[in-house]
Design a protein around this motif. Structure first.
Motif, PDB file in Angstrom:
ATOM      1  N   UNK A 177       0.851  -1.308  -0.117  1.00  0.00           N
ATOM      2  CA  UNK A 177      -0.067  -0.097   0.171  1.00  0.00           C
ATOM      3  C   UNK A 177       0.643   1.268  -0.007  1.00  0.00           C
ATOM      4  N   UNK A 178       1.865   1.236   0.870  1.00  0.00           N
ATOM      5  CA  UNK A 178       2.715   2.289   0.840  1.00  0.00           C
ATOM      6  C   UNK A 178       3.378   2.885  -0.349  1.00  0.00           C
ATOM      7  N   UNK A 179       3.870   1.693  -0.988  1.00  0.00           N
ATOM      8  CA  UNK A 179       4.611   1.897  -2.395  1.00  0.00           C
ATOM      9  C   UNK A 179       3.776   2.628  -3.464  1.00  0.00           C
ATOM     10  N   UNK A 180       2.287   2.452  -3.430  1.00  0.00           N
ATOM     11  CA  UNK A 180       1.443   2.904  -4.072  1.00  0.00           C
ATOM     12  C   UNK A 180       1.182   4.764  -3.513  1.00  0.00           C
ATOM     13  N   UNK A 181       0.935   4.500  -2.402  1.00  0.00           N
ATOM     14  CA  UNK A 181       0.444   5.719  -1.597  1.00  0.00           C
ATOM     15  C   UNK A 181       1.716   6.881  -1.826  1.00  0.00           C
ATOM     16  N   UNK A 182       3.040   6.291  -1.813  1.00  0.00           N
ATOM     17  CA  UNK A 182       4.047   7.206  -1.984  1.00  0.00           C
ATOM     18  C   UNK A 182       4.328   7.915  -3.494  1.00  0.00           C
ATOM     19  N   UNK A 183       3.600   7.269  -4.376  1.00  0.00           N
ATOM     20  CA  UNK A 183       3.528   7.597  -5.794  1.00  0.00           C
ATOM     21  C   UNK A 183       2.984   9.309  -5.648  1.00  0.00           C
ATOM     22  N   UNK A 184       1.810   9.233  -4.831  1.00  0.00           N
ATOM     23  CA  UNK A 184       1.229  10.467  -4.715  1.00  0.00           C
ATOM     24  C   UNK A 184       1.993  11.806  -4.481  1.00  0.00           C
TER      25      UNK A 184
ATOM     26  N   UNK B   1      -6.560   7.206  -4.948  1.00  0.00           N
ATOM     27  CA  UNK B   1      -5.257   7.389  -5.192  1.00  0.00           C
ATOM     28  C   UNK B   1      -5.074   8.431  -6.003  1.00  0.00           C
ATOM     29  N   UNK B   2      -3.853   9.131  -5.815  1.00  0.00           N
ATOM     30  CA  UNK B   2      -3.319  10.153  -6.859  1.00  0.00           C
ATOM     31  C   UNK B   2      -1.961   9.705  -7.270  1.00  0.00           C
ATOM     32  N   UNK B   3      -1.528  10.291  -8.312  1.00  0.00           N
ATOM     33  CA  UNK B   3      -0.018  10.140  -8.621  1.00  0.00           C
ATOM     34  C   UNK B   3       0.492  11.590  -8.954  1.00  0.00           C
ATOM     35  N   UNK B   4       1.711  11.662  -8.362  1.00  0.00           N
ATOM     36  CA  UNK B   4       2.405  12.791  -8.608  1.00  0.00           C
ATOM     37  C   UNK B   4       3.442  12.632  -9.766  1.00  0.00           C
ATOM     38  N   UNK B   5       3.258  13.293 -10.905  1.00  0.00           N
ATOM     39  CA  UNK B   5       3.963  13.224 -12.227  1.00  0.00           C
ATOM     40  C   UNK B   5       4.603  14.621 -12.500  1.00  0.00           C
ATOM     41  N   UNK B  35      -2.833  -5.367 -10.418  1.00  0.00           N
ATOM     42  CA  UNK B  35      -4.050  -5.012  -9.661  1.00  0.00           C
ATOM     43  C   UNK B  35      -4.306  -3.889  -8.841  1.00  0.00           C
ATOM     44  N   UNK B  36      -3.324  -3.009  -8.581  1.00  0.00           N
ATOM     45  CA  UNK B  36      -3.442  -1.688  -8.238  1.00  0.00           C
ATOM     46  C   UNK B  36      -4.367  -0.797  -9.019  1.00  0.00           C
ATOM     47  N   UNK B  37      -5.187  -0.011  -8.464  1.00  0.00           N
ATOM     48  CA  UNK B  37      -6.136   0.856  -9.366  1.00  0.00           C
ATOM     49  C   UNK B  37      -5.607   2.138  -9.723  1.00  0.00           C
ATOM     50  N   UNK B  38      -5.552   2.503 -10.874  1.00  0.00           N
ATOM     51  CA  UNK B  38      -4.907   3.790 -11.274  1.00  0.00           C
ATOM     52  C   UNK B  38      -6.107   4.818 -10.939  1.00  0.00           C
ATOM     53  N   UNK B  39      -5.674   6.342 -10.732  1.00  0.00           N
ATOM     54  CA  UNK B  39      -6.343   7.091 -10.170  1.00  0.00           C
ATOM     55  C   UNK B  39      -7.570   7.408 -11.196  1.00  0.00           C
ATOM     56  N   UNK B  40      -8.606   7.730 -10.662  1.00  0.00           N
ATOM     57  CA  UNK B  40      -9.695   8.208 -11.510  1.00  0.00           C
ATOM     58  C   UNK B  40      -9.248   9.290 -12.351  1.00  0.00           C
ATOM     59  N   UNK B  41      -9.889   9.309 -13.706  1.00  0.00           N
ATOM     60  CA  UNK B  41      -9.054  10.225 -14.612  1.00  0.00           C
ATOM     61  C   UNK B  41      -9.238  11.718 -14.414  1.00  0.00           C
ATOM     62  N   UNK B  42     -10.605  11.942 -13.635  1.00  0.00           N
ATOM     63  CA  UNK B  42     -11.005  13.186 -13.106  1.00  0.00           C
ATOM     64  C   UNK B  42     -10.011  13.538 -12.049  1.00  0.00           C
ATOM     65  N   UNK B  43      -9.917  12.854 -11.140  1.00  0.00           N
ATOM     66  CA  UNK B  43      -8.793  13.043  -9.783  1.00  0.00           C
ATOM     67  C   UNK B  43      -7.352  13.352 -10.384  1.00  0.00           C
ATOM     68  N   UNK B  44      -6.808  12.487 -11.472  1.00  0.00           N
ATOM     69  CA  UNK B  44      -5.574  12.770 -11.970  1.00  0.00           C
ATOM     70  C   UNK B  44      -5.525  14.016 -12.626  1.00  0.00           C
ATOM     71  N   UNK B  76      -9.584   1.829 -14.095  1.00  0.00           N
ATOM     72  CA  UNK B  76      -8.652   1.243 -14.513  1.00  0.00           C
ATOM     73  C   UNK B  76      -7.450   0.627 -13.670  1.00  0.00           C
ATOM     74  N   UNK B  77      -7.095  -0.568 -14.087  1.00  0.00           N
ATOM     75  CA  UNK B  77      -6.232  -1.238 -13.254  1.00  0.00           C
ATOM     76  C   UNK B  77      -4.867  -1.863 -13.883  1.00  0.00           C
TER      77      UNK B  77
END
Lengths: 509, 509
Positions: A177-184, B1-5, B35-44, B76-77
């Protein structure tokens, strides 16, 4: 309960009397506290291999002497001491008084026996508004939601979670979970790069053990978190400060320090700086990373938690910008969730994680799997995200209220930082005013804060004070700031001779 | 979840493509697990400040390329990697490969990066009967009763328990309970003499920090608990062994060691010795106490838990017999209750407790109050007493069964200790047979044990093996011992040239 007594069957003193004398001593010397139930006569008789009436006789004498009280049908209980008898008796004198201090290690001497104590609020003072508690507000804790997930994990996998932790690194699902969380936050870490620890404090400690030999140098941003200073210092490190400017720790000063002192590590808190609440700008972060890369010095990044930021954009941790694998990142659930779980994590390159894991096993065999599994389930259900959104808004309100109140009530000559993250800001008092001297006046006015000197490595910072806004409800903040202004006016009026210093440190976190 | 790019808006590469490339890399390099869910498009889109269709376009490309899978209405996963693609990609190369080992402390080098690993059981072997696990049997855990008290304490005082621990010493009610509990064993300790720690392992560690400087000597009984050896060694201590005879560590040998090496501490486990299960006789205990008193050397008494004893009388801990205040006592809930809580305690004289408390604060700011409160409630309701009575009888049965089976099946030349406490006994193999060499043969026969060398300070003990009976059900014990006898016969037949050593250490506790 049972009691283990050593009876002397050769003695001329009757056994009942021996039992009575022994229990009297245990009560007198506070080994048996008032209210404690004495063992049932049958139970104690069995344990001591004596007749039940022997024990009953001893108890009757204790009751007659006022040391115990019998409640019919319930048993015999240790009585509260009579008035005038309440001071503890001296411990049994040892045959040889050992001079323990002669045996303590250098590290123990460096750590001292300091225990943070709360300063007494003067009698008759107004109820305290305390800006001293740098803790999350327990009034907002999602206690009941956590109780439910805790109950569920014990139900579904409790028996496995209550056995020894299978490896030293932590509960695998939490690390995933943390691995994915940290991507934020832009932090890229695989499950294996993550080590679960008992709060960020253990993170500092494991890093200190893994890197610091007595006499090594550690460069630290200044001001900074005192408990990190304490850890490196007690490991025998010499601490060299690198001052913050508006943008972050000065890269020029850092480079001077790296060249002159060749430190093993550089410690900083780039995203939610304690005490100032400042955030390193991306430019300052890049300059710092350039300098440490040129000098091959790893960075210990105390990440607090990037979730609690006040502004448009979440700041990037150094670890997210680091292209050289030089940043060791420490994270914690203590600010965004519950400090009482003692749960945090380290992110480090593989050769370092391997050593940190070995250090963790030596330290405590691993963090409680039960706590980790409960937090994992809490996070996975997005309960943490919901909670952080809620508390983030509230902390932001408290922060804005504090900034406005300071602007409205602080006299000329007082300045302060504008927090972008974290729980506090740092006030600089007028020239000639020192925070430790101001504190007793402030307490009399009914307001508390943390004198800033503890956050400075080099003995400076006397004129600064940390105000934490995290635990003060919005409606009390302005009142607290007014009281602080009154205390400053008191100080001005009295012309500055300062009363004996007092401390209101409680737990400096 | 969010991703920081980090997007490059000046680049000629379209933003959608940049997002796609970035996520592809995160998947390829295992930062995003299948299996990890990607952030919702709106969120990202919101997080990155781009149009929602830009993110949707990137996701479509990921799905088209097989890296992700879209589930209508769910999101999306990350897809599972195609066959042949499953090995992890190398991490992004650093610009400067840092030689981390050059930076590690002496303590880290001494601790090494050893992580106990389970030896592979050979393919085709019978299902393993393992005498290697020195852990309590989780099949007997009172998990559900604990779940209920845990739920109750969170309900009644959860919010306070989830805040920072108010002091470093531990939950006051638990310490009060322990003070009374310890009287059963004849150990007299006031609440203030008790420090709650994260299992006995942290107890060793805090004592080592508080007393040991590199180069100091620690005298240790031999054989003894390997994780205690590891802690003192990694603190830089030189370890000098004091051999056990039938009655306890030899007082004469101890006196020689104290005179010749002037150690800081003497470590032993008098009541439930690991690995032998032996208990020091009261006479041997008095001789040891006399010697250390004459030489002013404190004793570190690893108490395991005196509740698990097999015999008529509960043995007295050294601490109960000590008249000179020289014994530091370590206790734990890991054997009688749940190891996964990581909960133990230290009892020490006031000047020592004060230092240990300071060390504990540096190490982790204190043990989780929640865990302490739950265990306190569990104990106070006498649930621990009932549990210990039950498991004590069962462990005793396992112990007797093992002793009988050894008597029945072991060949000439094999001897073993007769446990009076704890979870294990120590077997001595026939001359010429070493336990590490025997292990692979035993594993092939379907039986495991722990080679004894780890329990010896000085490299001896090759001929010994620890058999733990705590985790093997009564009905499998005899079968396990028969298999061990078969393995010994295999060894005799093959005339002793030994296969490559393997380890079945798992977690040696």
């Amino acid at each position: 309960m049972a009691l283990s007594l050593q009876l002397d069957r050769q003695s001329s003193v009757p056994l009942a009397r021996q039992i009575q004398i022994h229990i009297e001593r245990l009560i007198r010397e506070k080994y048996l506290a008032p209210g404690v139930k004495l063992p049932a006569t049958r139970e104690l008789a069995l344990a001591l291999g004596v007749n039940r009436t022997t024990v009953a006789l001893a108890y009757e004498e204790l009751v007659a002497g006022g040391q115990a009280r019998a409640h019919v049908g319930q048993g015999t209980f240790v009585a509260a001491p009579a008035a005038g008898e309440s001071r503890p008796a001296p411990p049994t004198p040892a045959r040889i008084p050992l001079d323990w201090s002669r045996l303590f290690s250098r590290s123990a001497h460096m750590a001292g026996s300091r225990a943070d104590r709360r300063a007494a609020v003067p009698a008759g003072a107004r109820p305290l508004i305390s800006f001293a508690e740098g803790t999350p507000d327990s009034g907002m804790f999602p206690t009941d939601a956590f109780r439910r997930v805790l109950n569920q994990v014990v139900k579904s996998e409790g028996t496995a979670l209550l056995q020894y932790p299978p490896g030293g690194d932590g509960y695998p699902s939490l690390r995933t979970y943390l691995a994915t969380y940290l991507l934020r936050f832009g932090v890229e870490a695989r499950e294996d790069d993550i080590l679960v620890v008992n709060g960020s404090q253990q993170g500092f400690d494991l890093i200190a053990r893994t890197f610091i030999d007595p006499g090594d140098v550690v460069a630290m941003e200044q001001p900074t978190y005192p408990r990190a200073i304490d850890v490196f210092r007690s490991a025998g490190a010499q601490i060299v400060p690198v001052p913050w400017d508006r943008e972050g720790p000065s890269a020029d000063a850092l480079e001077q320090v790296l060249m002159r002192h060749r430190p093993k590590l550089f410690y900083c808190q780039p995203t939610a700086h304690n005490p100032t609440g400042l955030t390193m700008t991306p430019e300052a972060a890049r300059r710092v990373l350039d300098v440490v890369a040129r000098h091959h010095v790893p960075v210990v990044e105390d990440g607090f938690d990037g979730s609690l930021y006040y502004g448009e954009r979440r700041p990037f941790p150094l670890r997210a910008l680091d292209r050289d694998g030089l940043v060791l990142y420490i994270g914690t659930f203590s600010k965004v969730l519950f400090p009482g779980l003692r749960l945090g994590w380290l992110v480090a390159p593989p050769p370092v994680v391997e050593r940190l894991r070995a250090a963790k096993q030596l330290a405590d065999l691993g963090t409680s799997p039960l706590i980790q599994a409960a937090v994992h389930r809490f996070c996975e259900r997005r309960l943490l995200d919901r909670h952080v959104a809620r508390i983030g808004r509230e902390y932001d309100r408290r922060r804005s209220t504090l900034l406005e109140a300071l602007g409205r009530h602080m006299p000329e000559g007082v300045s302060w930082t504008e927090p972008r993250g974290g729980f506090s800001l740092l006030v600089t008092l007028p020239a000639g005013c020192d925070a430790t001297g101001l504190l007793p006046r402030a307490l009399r006015r009914g307001v508390g804060f943390t004198p800033g000197a503890r956050f400075f490595v080099d003995g400076s910072g006397d004129r600064t004070a940390r105000l934490s806004f995290s635990s003060v409800p919005v409606k009390r903040i302005e009142d607290g700031v007014k009281r602080l202004a009154e205390a400053l006016a008191d100080w001005r009026r009295s012309g500055g001779p300062r009363p004996a210093p007092e401390r209101l440190e409680a737990l400096v976190v």
